[in-house]
Structures are given as C-alpha cells and as structure tokens.
Write a protein that holds these residues in place. Structure first.
Motif, short mmCIF file in Angstrom:
data_model
loop_
_atom_site.label_atom_id
_atom_site.label_comp_id
_atom_site.label_asym_id
_atom_site.label_seq_id
_atom_site.Cartn_x
_atom_site.Cartn_y
_atom_site.Cartn_z
N LEU A 281 0.07 175.42 25.43
CA LEU A 281 0.86 175.57 26.65
C LEU A 281 0.64 174.35 27.56
O LEU A 281 -0.50 173.94 27.79
CB LEU A 281 0.46 176.84 27.41
N THR A 282 1.73 173.79 28.05
CA THR A 282 1.68 172.71 29.03
C THR A 282 2.05 173.29 30.38
O THR A 282 3.16 173.79 30.58
CB THR A 282 2.66 171.58 28.67
N MET A 283 1.11 173.24 31.32
CA MET A 283 1.33 173.81 32.66
C MET A 283 0.76 172.85 33.70
O MET A 283 -0.41 172.46 33.59
CB MET A 283 0.65 175.16 32.77
N PRO A 284 1.54 172.45 34.72
CA PRO A 284 2.95 172.78 34.90
C PRO A 284 3.85 171.88 34.05
O PRO A 284 3.59 170.69 33.91
CB PRO A 284 3.19 172.52 36.38
N TYR A 507 -5.43 166.40 20.93
CA TYR A 507 -4.14 166.46 21.62
C TYR A 507 -4.33 167.05 23.02
O TYR A 507 -4.93 168.12 23.17
CB TYR A 507 -3.12 167.31 20.84
N ALA A 508 -3.83 166.36 24.03
CA ALA A 508 -3.90 166.82 25.42
C ALA A 508 -2.50 167.22 25.86
O ALA A 508 -1.57 166.41 25.78
CB ALA A 508 -4.46 165.73 26.32
N ALA A 509 -2.34 168.45 26.31
CA ALA A 509 -1.03 168.94 26.71
C ALA A 509 -0.55 168.20 27.95
O ALA A 509 -1.18 168.24 29.01
CB ALA A 509 -1.09 170.44 26.99
N MET A 510 0.58 167.52 27.82
CA MET A 510 1.20 166.78 28.91
C MET A 510 2.72 166.90 28.75
O MET A 510 3.22 167.17 27.65
CB MET A 510 0.80 165.29 28.88
N PRO A 511 3.49 166.71 29.83
CA PRO A 511 4.94 166.91 29.74
C PRO A 511 5.64 166.04 28.71
O PRO A 511 6.60 166.47 28.08
CB PRO A 511 5.43 166.58 31.16
#
Length: 522
Positions: A281-284, A507-511
């Motif tokens: 999940l990518t938030m925000p 992996y780093a969640a980013m937009p």
C-alpha cells in the motif's frame, strides 16, 4: 495492448530471447539455463502502454515512472518530501532577493554514451523542458536568463520570485529530465541520460526494456525516497503494459510479474492470501476533494459554504468511497508529518464528525432559500459517485436541498468551467509534495473562482518567500484560510495497492514506483 492471458512459460521464453539478443553472439551460444542464472530480470506490470518515452512529451505518471530510471533531475524528493540534490552537487545558492539560483553540478557523472555530464547538457535540457511541458511553460514566464557558467555551473535568473522552482524541477511527472545535448530532438530517437538504467528496447504493446548502466555514478548519501544512493541491483527491468486490472492481479498471484501496479483495492484479500505476491500500500497516494462555486449560486455565500463544511461526516464519506479503513486516512493536514508543509492549522474545522445544529444555524443566518445544491460528479470514477450519494444524504439532514448531476468525466470537465452549472463537484488529485502544484483552486481562475483579501494576503506571503524553512510556516496560514473560507474541502488521503513478489526486497512504496535499490532473490 490486447487483453490476453499470460503464462509463466511464455513470459520466460520471451525474456530469455531478449537477453540472448542483448548479450550478443558469444552469449547466444551459452546454455539458456546458465544465462537465466547469470542475469536477473524483473517483469513489471504497468497499467497500460506509455504514450511516449519522452518524459517531456507527456505528463502521464506512467511515462515518468519508467523514464525516471533512465533520466535524472537536478533535484528530487526524499522520504519526507523535502527537496534534495540529485545531479546538482548541493542545493543551489540563492541570491538575497530570491531571483538568482546558482547550481553546481556533481563532477564525474557519466551519460549513457560514456561522456561526462556538463552544464551545457543541463541548459539544453532545461530549455527544452521550458518550451515543451505545461509546468515548464508556466515557469518560463518568470525565467529571464538560463545559462552555463563554466563546465559545471548553471545559473537561473528570475524576473520574479518562484519559491516552488526546485519542486517543479524535481517532480517526476512531465519532469525536467537531464539528457545528453546531442540526443535532443523532437521527437527523441535516442534516450541518453545519466540514470542507473539505460534504454535498450521497446516493442509497443509488449514491453519496454531497461538494462543496468555499469558506468552509473551514484550519490553517496543513504537512500531516502527518491534521493540519495541509487544502485541497479536487478540487471534488467521489463515494463509490460497490462491494461486489464484483473490480468494484473492474476499475473501477480501466479508469479508472472514481480511487480504489478495499481491493483483494485477489492483484490487486497486475494493478493494477501497468495504465495506468488504480497500487497503493497502506498499512502498517501492521492486525496479526494470537493471544490465549491464561490462565484455564483448558494455556495457564493460564505456562511452556506461553512454550513456545508460543518454538515459533512468525512469518515462516512471516505468509507463510502474506499470501503475499508486500511485504504484511506482522515487527515485535517494537507501534507503529512515529515513534510516541510505539515500543519494542523484549521484542524478544528475538519469535518470528521458533523455539527448539524451548527449548520442549520448558519443556513438560517444566510437566509438560504432552498435553492438546490447541484453536486456534479461522474460514475467513471466509482468512488466519486459513491461519495456524492453519501454527501447528498448528509446535506439533506442539515436542511439543504440537493440535486445530484451525474455525467461522464469529459462533460464534467467541460461543465465545471461554467459557474451557472454547478455548486459542488467531486474530483481527486495525486499527492504532490508542493502546495503550488495541487490543488488548482489555489491558483487564479480555477473552477470555483476563489478570490478574497485573506487568500491574497496569505498566498502572497507564501509565494514571495524564497527561504524553504520559512515557507513551511507560512503554508499553515494558507491552510487556515482554506478552512475559514471553504473554497474546497479536502476529504482525506487514500492509498494505492500494488503487488510485489516475496522475492523482491528493498522496494519502498512511493507514488511513482522506482526499482533502483531493489533486489530479487534467486
């Protein structure tokens, strides 16, 4: 791309064929199994076919997502959305009046053609960006001089203060990519950048292949967001257009894709239960917001807008849009903690719980005559329409009369330009780390037509302050005016769902998904 099922064997055969061609004649006689062991490759399922591979020819996020691996900007964003240097050696020296930026470049940065990057490449690239892109064209009006001052220095002189300049140069969408000056053409036929990956091949409706740039010159700082150290740990990235969301889900579950972007949130449980992928999940990722018509109709009355704000139960509205708490977050602040623009100003007016009695009192004071509040929305974004339905019931409970106008998105975009046709409309924006990038209601002439002395004073002070540290505090005053005058209501934040292989690490969640510093276990 034609909708079709992918199977693991066909993807593997296609991938090995690409590798054989890429490695040349000597590699072609190697046993295929040995090649598969010697080269790491990731299949990355994207939402569709990129319109272009020219990062200046399209503002589509997909183009930026792919080509940020090939090209790099002068500046970028860290994990807290603060601007950091990338190809620049450091943040620029800015003159006392905020109108001259002197940018020193990192030395020893290699272009993909083997040549050292220099200031002429940067100037040629930025001039192209200023001529081609919407944001660049807007900034060009304020740039009086853009020139190289020696081989590693670039100077930008402005006719007026542009404190969001670095954020514009850092944003990956329609981004100010730095490219080899000899490759510049319209359209681009060569993609020569400085990034950790080089362009190798594109087959429309099949894939875009990027391969490791062995001569990459990384920054030394620890990785943070898009900033700091970048390392190509996977030899080959294969971006595959998969327009069908269901195909992306099933392919991720089957292990055909090591990463699958933009999955429906409804598939979260299915993805969580699968052994071939895991949910990310990518938030925000973005935020829904509801502009009000401050020019004409009932919402032109400030008290009516304030009553609207008091009426909403935003938790209920967001739940209608996104279904589960894990997919959204209530947030009075416009920017998250860690951002230079984090502020709790106006938090007391954020409508997490409605004040129906207070709203009715304001409507009486405004002498609201029962004119219908027209909520313009489109079913093309299902969550927009679901939120509109719940919002309408809340407004009715406070004494508003409501009319829901459902149109296709193209018609909504057309109608919102006419103040006679709507009172509230439903939209959303991707999360952008600089206030002047989004939402458009802060600018001049945007649908809603918000203008007031308080806005001009707060926004003027914010936009005339070149010091990033001082701008953060000044944003809080703008946010307070937004809550006071209700030109729009920002409902909260929502998440995006992706699927990543359990073998993928780092992996780093980013937009804008990035795959440097990401490894695949064998």
């Amino acid at each position: 791309m034609r909708n079709r099922d992918h199977n693991q064997n066909s993807v593997t055969r296609r991938g090995l064929g690409i590798l054989a061609a890429a490695l040349g004649a000597s590699a072609a006689v190697m046993p295929m199994a040995a090649m598969a062991q010697s080269i790491s490759s990731a299949n990355l399922a994207m939402v569709g076919e990129p319109q272009s591979l020219d990062p200046m020819a399209s503002t589509a996020d997909l183009v930026g997502t792919i080509m940020q691996h090939v090209y790099e900007p002068l500046f970028t964003f860290d994990a807290n959305w603060a601007t950091q240097p990338m190809l620049a050696a450091a943040l620029p020296a800015v003159s006392a009046d905020g109108k001259t930026y002197t940018i020193e470049l990192r030395k020893g940065v290699k272009l993909h053609n083997g040549r050292d990057l220099d200031s002429e490449d940067v100037v040629a690239s930025l001039k192209r960006w200023l001529e081609m892109t919407p944001r660049g064209k807007g900034l060009a009006k304020s740039i009086s001089i853009l020139t190289a001052k020696g081989p590693s220095t670039v100077e930008i002189q402005l006719s007026k203060v542009e404190p969001a300049l670095l954020a514009h140069l850092a944003l990956p969408s329609g981004f100010a990519a730095i490219m080899a000056k000899e490759s510049i053409a319209t359209p681009l036929t060569e993609f020569v950048g400085t990034g950790p990956y080089k362009f190798r091949e594109r087959k429309p409706d099949q894939f875009v292949v990027l391969v490791k740039h062995d001569g990459y010159a990384s920054r030394s700082e620890p990785a943070s967001g898009y900033a700091g150290k970048r390392e190509a740990k996977i030899d080959e990235l294969r971006f595959i257009p998969v327009p069908s969301a269901n195909t992306r889900v099933e392919g991720a579950i089957a292990g055909q894709y090591q990463f699958a972007d933009q999955l429906p949130v409804e598939s979260y449980k299915k993805v969580s239960a699968a052994s071939g992928t895991r949910p990310v999940l990518t938030m925000p990722f973005g935020f829904p917001y509801f502009p009000t018509n401050t020019k004409q109709g009932p919402m032109a009355d400030l008290k009516v807008r304030q009553a609207f704000q008091m009426t909403l139960d935003l938790e209920e509205v967001m739940m209608a849009g996104f279904g589960e708490l894990k997919f959204f977050a209530l947030a009075a602040e416009h920017f998250p903690k860690g951002s230079p623009f984090y502020s709790e100003a106006g938090k007391g007016k954020y409508s997490s719980k409605p004040d129906v009695a207070g709203a009715k009192k304001l409507l009486a004071e405004a002498k609201y005559d029962g004119a219908p509040i027209r909520i313009l929305n489109s079913k093309q974004y299902d969550f927009h329409h679901r939120m509109a339905l719940v919002m309408a019931e809340q407004l009715k409970a406070a004494g508003f009369k409501v009319q829901i106008d459902v149109v296709d998105w193209a018609t909504l975009v057309q109608r919102r330009g006419d103040p006679a046709l709507w009172d509230i409309y439903i939209t959303h924006s991707a999360f952008l780390p600089e206030p002047m990038l989004s939402p458009p209601q802060l600018g001049e002439g945007a649908p809603g037509w918000w203008s007031s002395p308080a806005k001009e004073a707060a926004l003027g002070a914010f936009n005339n302050e070149p010091d990033p540290a001082k701008r953060g505090a000044l944003w809080g005053k703008v946010q307070q005016v937004v809550y006071d005058e209700v030109p729009y209501i920002r409902a909260g934040n929502f998440a995006a769902l992706a699927g990543a292989s359990p073998k993928m690490s780092g992996y780093a969640a980013m937009p804008w998904p990035s795959f440097w510093n990401v490894a695949l276990a064998k």
